[in-house]
Design a protein around this motif. Structure first.
Motif, PDB file in Angstrom:
ATOM      1  N   CYS A 194       0.841  -1.210   0.000  1.00  0.00           N
ATOM      2  CA  CYS A 194       0.000   0.000   0.000  1.00  0.00           C
ATOM      3  C   CYS A 194       0.876   1.259   0.000  1.00  0.00           C
ATOM      4  CB  CYS A 194      -0.914   0.011   1.217  1.00  0.00           C
ATOM      5  SG  CYS A 194      -2.306  -1.134   1.106  1.00  0.00           S
ATOM      6  N   ALA A 195       1.927   1.261   0.820  1.00  0.00           N
ATOM      7  CA  ALA A 195       2.822   2.417   0.899  1.00  0.00           C
ATOM      8  C   ALA A 195       3.537   2.649  -0.434  1.00  0.00           C
ATOM      9  CB  ALA A 195       3.838   2.223   2.024  1.00  0.00           C
ATOM     10  N   ILE A 196       4.010   1.551  -1.045  1.00  0.00           N
ATOM     11  CA  ILE A 196       4.712   1.676  -2.328  1.00  0.00           C
ATOM     12  C   ILE A 196       3.779   2.203  -3.411  1.00  0.00           C
ATOM     13  CG2 ILE A 196       5.827   0.361  -4.179  1.00  0.00           C
ATOM     14  CD1 ILE A 196       7.014  -1.456  -2.017  1.00  0.00           C
ATOM     15  N   GLY A 197       2.585   1.667  -3.477  1.00  0.00           N
ATOM     16  CA  GLY A 197       1.626   2.106  -4.494  1.00  0.00           C
ATOM     17  C   GLY A 197       1.224   3.554  -4.318  1.00  0.00           C
ATOM     18  N   TYR A 198       0.987   3.948  -3.074  1.00  0.00           N
ATOM     19  CA  TYR A 198       0.589   5.330  -2.800  1.00  0.00           C
ATOM     20  C   TYR A 198       1.714   6.304  -3.170  1.00  0.00           C
ATOM     21  CZ  TYR A 198      -1.509   9.235  -0.263  1.00  0.00           C
ATOM     22  OH  TYR A 198      -2.061  10.447   0.058  1.00  0.00           O
ATOM     23  N   ALA A 199       2.962   5.959  -2.824  1.00  0.00           N
ATOM     24  CA  ALA A 199       4.099   6.827  -3.138  1.00  0.00           C
ATOM     25  C   ALA A 199       4.352   6.889  -4.641  1.00  0.00           C
ATOM     26  CB  ALA A 199       5.343   6.326  -2.422  1.00  0.00           C
ATOM     27  N   ALA A 200       4.235   5.737  -5.343  1.00  0.00           N
ATOM     28  CA  ALA A 200       4.471   5.714  -6.789  1.00  0.00           C
ATOM     29  C   ALA A 200       3.452   6.591  -7.512  1.00  0.00           C
ATOM     30  CB  ALA A 200       4.408   4.281  -7.301  1.00  0.00           C
ATOM     31  N   PHE A 201       2.214   6.521  -7.066  1.00  0.00           N
ATOM     32  CA  PHE A 201       1.175   7.357  -7.680  1.00  0.00           C
ATOM     33  C   PHE A 201       1.502   8.843  -7.483  1.00  0.00           C
ATOM     34  CE2 PHE A 201      -2.699   9.853  -6.853  1.00  0.00           C
ATOM     35  CZ  PHE A 201      -3.284   9.793  -8.116  1.00  0.00           C
ATOM     36  N   GLY A 202       1.873   9.216  -6.273  1.00  0.00           N
ATOM     37  CA  GLY A 202       2.188  10.613  -5.998  1.00  0.00           C
ATOM     38  C   GLY A 202       3.394  11.106  -6.777  1.00  0.00           C
ATOM     39  N   THR A 203       4.429  10.263  -6.896  1.00  0.00           N
ATOM     40  CA  THR A 203       5.627  10.658  -7.633  1.00  0.00           C
ATOM     41  C   THR A 203       5.335  10.863  -9.109  1.00  0.00           C
ATOM     42  OG1 THR A 203       7.027   9.455  -6.069  1.00  0.00           O
ATOM     43  CG2 THR A 203       7.983   9.956  -8.230  1.00  0.00           C
ATOM     44  N   TRP A 204       4.542   9.972  -9.688  1.00  0.00           N
ATOM     45  CA  TRP A 204       4.188  10.070 -11.112  1.00  0.00           C
ATOM     46  C   TRP A 204       3.426  11.358 -11.396  1.00  0.00           C
ATOM     47  CZ3 TRP A 204      -0.862   8.812 -13.471  1.00  0.00           C
ATOM     48  CH2 TRP A 204      -0.815   8.875 -14.860  1.00  0.00           C
ATOM     49  N   ILE A 205       2.433  11.662 -10.566  1.00  0.00           N
ATOM     50  CA  ILE A 205       1.651  12.885 -10.764  1.00  0.00           C
ATOM     51  C   ILE A 205       2.526  14.124 -10.578  1.00  0.00           C
ATOM     52  CG2 ILE A 205      -0.268  14.262  -9.886  1.00  0.00           C
ATOM     53  CD1 ILE A 205      -1.145  11.823 -11.455  1.00  0.00           C
ATOM     54  N   THR A 206       3.419  14.085  -9.581  1.00  0.00           N
ATOM     55  CA  THR A 206       4.311  15.230  -9.345  1.00  0.00           C
ATOM     56  C   THR A 206       5.189  15.498 -10.561  1.00  0.00           C
ATOM     57  OG1 THR A 206       4.354  14.810  -6.961  1.00  0.00           O
ATOM     58  CG2 THR A 206       6.161  16.115  -7.878  1.00  0.00           C
ATOM     59  N   HIS A 207       5.729  14.447 -11.173  1.00  0.00           N
ATOM     60  CA  HIS A 207       6.571  14.637 -12.355  1.00  0.00           C
ATOM     61  C   HIS A 207       5.777  15.230 -13.513  1.00  0.00           C
ATOM     62  CE1 HIS A 207       9.695  14.120 -15.276  1.00  0.00           C
ATOM     63  NE2 HIS A 207       8.958  13.298 -15.992  1.00  0.00           N
ATOM     64  N   LEU A 208       4.554  14.762 -13.705  1.00  0.00           N
ATOM     65  CA  LEU A 208       3.725  15.307 -14.779  1.00  0.00           C
ATOM     66  C   LEU A 208       3.448  16.786 -14.553  1.00  0.00           C
ATOM     67  CD1 LEU A 208       1.084  12.471 -15.384  1.00  0.00           C
ATOM     68  CD2 LEU A 208       3.129  13.002 -16.725  1.00  0.00           C
ATOM     69  N   LEU A 209       3.212  17.169 -13.298  1.00  0.00           N
ATOM     70  CA  LEU A 209       2.882  18.557 -12.994  1.00  0.00           C
ATOM     71  C   LEU A 209       4.108  19.474 -13.011  1.00  0.00           C
ATOM     72  CD1 LEU A 209       0.397  18.024 -10.003  1.00  0.00           C
ATOM     73  CD2 LEU A 209      -0.194  18.668 -12.349  1.00  0.00           C
ATOM     74  N   GLY A 210       5.276  18.946 -12.654  1.00  0.00           N
ATOM     75  CA  GLY A 210       6.415  19.827 -12.421  1.00  0.00           C
ATOM     76  C   GLY A 210       7.577  19.721 -13.378  1.00  0.00           C
ATOM     77  N   ARG A 211       7.457  18.947 -14.462  1.00  0.00           N
ATOM     78  CA  ARG A 211       8.625  18.735 -15.317  1.00  0.00           C
ATOM     79  C   ARG A 211       9.103  19.998 -16.020  1.00  0.00           C
ATOM     80  NH1 ARG A 211       5.613  14.754 -19.683  1.00  0.00           N
ATOM     81  NH2 ARG A 211       3.829  16.117 -20.141  1.00  0.00           N
ATOM     82  N   ARG A 212       8.231  20.999 -16.184  1.00  0.00           N
ATOM     83  CA  ARG A 212       8.657  22.256 -16.813  1.00  0.00           C
ATOM     84  C   ARG A 212       9.611  23.053 -15.929  1.00  0.00           C
ATOM     85  NH1 ARG A 212       4.256  26.038 -17.768  1.00  0.00           N
ATOM     86  NH2 ARG A 212       5.839  27.221 -18.910  1.00  0.00           N
ATOM     87  N   LEU A 213       9.700  22.700 -14.648  1.00  0.00           N
ATOM     88  CA  LEU A 213      10.543  23.462 -13.730  1.00  0.00           C
ATOM     89  C   LEU A 213      12.026  23.413 -14.115  1.00  0.00           C
ATOM     90  CD1 LEU A 213       8.976  22.583 -10.255  1.00  0.00           C
ATOM     91  CD2 LEU A 213       9.043  24.832 -11.336  1.00  0.00           C
ATOM     92  N   ILE A 214      12.472  22.350 -14.777  1.00  0.00           N
ATOM     93  CA  ILE A 214      13.879  22.246 -15.164  1.00  0.00           C
ATOM     94  C   ILE A 214      14.246  23.404 -16.081  1.00  0.00           C
ATOM     95  CG2 ILE A 214      15.590  20.832 -16.357  1.00  0.00           C
ATOM     96  CD1 ILE A 214      13.868  18.389 -15.594  1.00  0.00           C
ATOM     97  N   ARG A 215      13.483  23.561 -17.154  1.00  0.00           N
ATOM     98  CA  ARG A 215      13.772  24.626 -18.115  1.00  0.00           C
ATOM     99  C   ARG A 215      13.564  25.997 -17.502  1.00  0.00           C
ATOM    100  NH1 ARG A 215      10.372  27.332 -21.148  1.00  0.00           N
ATOM    101  NH2 ARG A 215       8.702  25.826 -20.816  1.00  0.00           N
ATOM    102  N   LEU A 216      12.509  26.157 -16.703  1.00  0.00           N
ATOM    103  CA  LEU A 216      12.217  27.467 -16.111  1.00  0.00           C
ATOM    104  C   LEU A 216      13.287  27.881 -15.111  1.00  0.00           C
ATOM    105  CD1 LEU A 216       8.353  27.148 -15.589  1.00  0.00           C
ATOM    106  CD2 LEU A 216       9.539  28.548 -17.284  1.00  0.00           C
ATOM    107  N   ASN A 217      13.803  26.958 -14.321  1.00  0.00           N
ATOM    108  CA  ASN A 217      14.853  27.300 -13.361  1.00  0.00           C
ATOM    109  C   ASN A 217      16.158  27.648 -14.069  1.00  0.00           C
ATOM    110  OD1 ASN A 217      14.227  27.012 -10.336  1.00  0.00           O
ATOM    111  ND2 ASN A 217      13.172  25.259 -11.214  1.00  0.00           N
ATOM    112  N   PHE A 218      16.469  26.953 -15.158  1.00  0.00           N
ATOM    113  CA  PHE A 218      17.654  27.296 -15.939  1.00  0.00           C
ATOM    114  C   PHE A 218      17.527  28.721 -16.470  1.00  0.00           C
ATOM    115  CE2 PHE A 218      20.141  27.678 -19.775  1.00  0.00           C
ATOM    116  CZ  PHE A 218      21.326  27.030 -19.462  1.00  0.00           C
TER     117      PHE A 218
END
Length: 576
Positions: A194-218
């Motif tokens: 349960c812990a692994i599944g919950y964390a994997a779901f959160g990490t996947w959504i976070t990456h989808l939402l925040g991947r533009r931050l790499i270019r913007l921070n540069f």
């Protein structure tokens, strides 16, 4: 197209940047500190495991209404807090010590490489696209070491926490079956999955939402550096801007740069807002989720209150470890931006010398008693000719005046002789350690006048009397008693006074080969003539090459080299 956060090629580039310190002359102390800090991290994890077990005993004492056990557990809690405080304090101190040592080593390494062999000048001359290299040294190296260590130790902490608490969670799962509609299903390690599944779901959504931050921070790093550089340029040109009345123009340009910073920062805020909002919801739900999962077993009296609270605590620790990537996403994006800038700078340093050597085809055989120039061709960067086939010999005590219309390549010829200009071919034999090149606008340090006068330094001791005499000879007798006065001399002295400082340096340095690039252009003609006479009197064996426009300079030179600007040139005796 969004950047990949990490790939094999990028990992190899980062490894080249990082491994140098860990294999350097400081490697023994560096690895020792690293091992101790990692041990501190593991100790903190051990304390959290101790605290997790304490949770079970403490809440069992509450459920059993055992007053003596309750107060005994409070004493244990005090010991846990004390040990935790000591471990955290020692780890923090040693970690920061390691970080500043690493930053110092990197700064010394790349600052030296930037300055040696005139790389700082050659990078700009070759059209290198690396912006603000000075800021990459002063700022990006510090950010790189701080973020790298923060993320690495955070990852180590996450992995060790996961390894410790996943075992606890697996064991607790034996008494907590999956219950759906009153039906119990025995799944080994149910809570862990349960812990692994919950964390994997959160990490996947976070990456989808925040991947533009790499270019913007540069982009943010670049915009901030450009803004600071523009402000610094104003400080270096205060008088010129004030005389032109360019305050409003400068202000408009500054605000344009600043608005770009703000606009990009709002883009970061908008992306970061989505990441933070999801992260906050994910974190709040995580505090309740394990209780909901384990509640049927508790209400069914399969586990006690202490087991329930230990389950919640262990689930939270595993969850924290598994969501490390999610929680640190913005830090990782900032690290990637800083690392990209630093990698670009380091790779430019490595490429500059080969690029310069490929462009430059000037042979420099050793010379001791003459300046010999053979078949020298000098071109513009686009390969249009400035000077073609120059042959010239200049012996000790002789002098040469280089003249020609503006843009004909007079100063560029001196750059080629100094080894600064890459777009040249031919032969230049010059005893470079005995040569001094003096630009039209001399560089003056901020600090005591004596340091500005001695720049960049002499290989012999000089007393104050000699310094005062050089200032007096150069026409700066009013400054002879101010050797210890500190000031921004480039802003304090007039253009003519700055050039007099340059002549005082010449008298102190006593070069055998002297190259003056309109070094007296800010002086009145009588002062210029007096200083040239002084050079001939004090330095009779010095060969002098001057670039100048004034006809009065001809009287102080033996020969005159007239440049046409299209490759042509004429050499003749200087008219009297």
């Amino acid at each position: 197209m969004e950047q990949k956060l990490f790939d094999r090629a990028y990992a190899a580039r980062v490894w080249r940047l990082t491994y140098s310190y860990w294999t350097s002359e400081q490697k023994v102390s560096a690895w020792l500190l690293l091992v101790v800090v990692i041990a501190g991290n593991l100790s903190i994890v051990a304390v959290t495991v101790w605290l997790n077990n304490w949770n079970r005993d403490f809440y069992d004492a509450i459920q059993n209404l055992d007053r003596d056990a309750f107060y005994a557990q409070l004493v244990v809690f005090g010991w846990i807090v004390a040990v935790y405080m000591v471990v955290v304090g020692v780890r923090f101190y040693l970690r920061e010590w390691l970080r500043i040592r690493w930053r110092t080593w990197l700064t010394e390494r790349y600052q030296t490489r930037w300055l040696q062999d005139k790389t700082f000048y050659r990078m700009k001359l070759l059209g290198d696209t690396t912006d603000n290299p000075d800021q990459r040294i002063s700022s990006d190296i510090g950010s790189f070491t701080e973020l790298t260590m923060s993320l690495v130790f955070g990852l180590i902490n996450a992995v060790s926490t996961l390894a410790s608490f996943i075992v606890i969670l697996w064991n607790l799962s034996a008494n907590v079956p999956l219950t759906i509609g009153g039906q119990a299903y025995d799944i080994p390690g149910f809570l862990m999955w349960c812990a692994i599944g919950y964390a994997a779901f959160g990490t996947w959504i976070t990456h989808l939402l925040g991947r533009r931050l790499i270019r913007l921070n540069f982009q943010q790093e670049k915009l901030e550096a450009d803004y600071r550089f523009d402000l610094m340029r104003l400080r270096e040109n205060l008088e010129s801007v004030a005389l032109y009345g360019g305050e409003q123009t400068e202000n408009r340009r500054f605000m344009h740069h600043f608005r770009r910073i703000v606009d990009n920062y709002f883009r970061i805020i908008r992306v970061g807002l989505r990441v933070d909002m999801f992260g906050s919801v994910h974190g709040q739900v995580a505090s309740v989720f394990p209780l909901v999962v384990a509640a049927p077993a508790y209400f069914g009296k399969a586990i006690k209150l202490g087991d329930l609270m230990q389950t919640a605590s262990a689930f939270g620790r595993v969850q924290d470890a598994l969501t490390f990537f999610m929680d640190a996403y913005k830090s990782i994006a900032a690290w990637r931006a800083v690392t990209d800038r630093l990698l670009g700078f380091v790779e430019s340093l490595e490429q500059t010398s080969p690029r310069f050597a490929a462009a430059n085809a000037v042979a420099r055989p050793p010379a001791a008693d003459a300046l010999r120039i053979g078949a020298l061709d000098v071109t513009r960067p686009d390969r249009r000719p400035l000077l073609a086939g120059l042959d010239l010999d200049l012996g000790p005590g002789t002098s040469l005046l280089i003249t020609g219309p503006s843009g004909s390549g007079k100063s560029t010829l001196l750059r080629a002789l100094a080894g600064l200009w890459p777009f040249a071919r031919g032969e230049v034999a010059l005893a470079e350690p005995d040569a001094l090149f003096v630009p039209q606008k001399p560089y003056l340090t901020i600090g005591p006048l004596r340091e500005a006068l001695l720049y960049p330094g002499l290989d012999r001791p000089v007393d104050d009397a000699e310094l005062a005499r050089a200032l007096t000879d150069a026409g700066l007798e009013s400054f002879a008693g101010r050797l210890d006065d500190e000031a921004d001399w480039a802003q304090t002295l007039s253009g003519g006074e700055q050039q007099r400082i340059a002549f005082a340096r010449i008298l102190l340095r006593r070069p055998r080969w002297l190259f003056l690039d309109e070094a007296s252009s800010a002086l009145d003609e009588p002062s210029e003539q007096r200083l040239y006479r002084l050079l001939r009197e004090r330095l009779p064996d010095t060969a002098i090459v001057s670039v100048g426009h004034r006809s009065t300079l001809k009287a102080f030179h033996d020969r005159q080299l007239q440049l046409g600007g299209d490759g042509g040139w004429t050499l003749a005796a200087a008219p009297a």
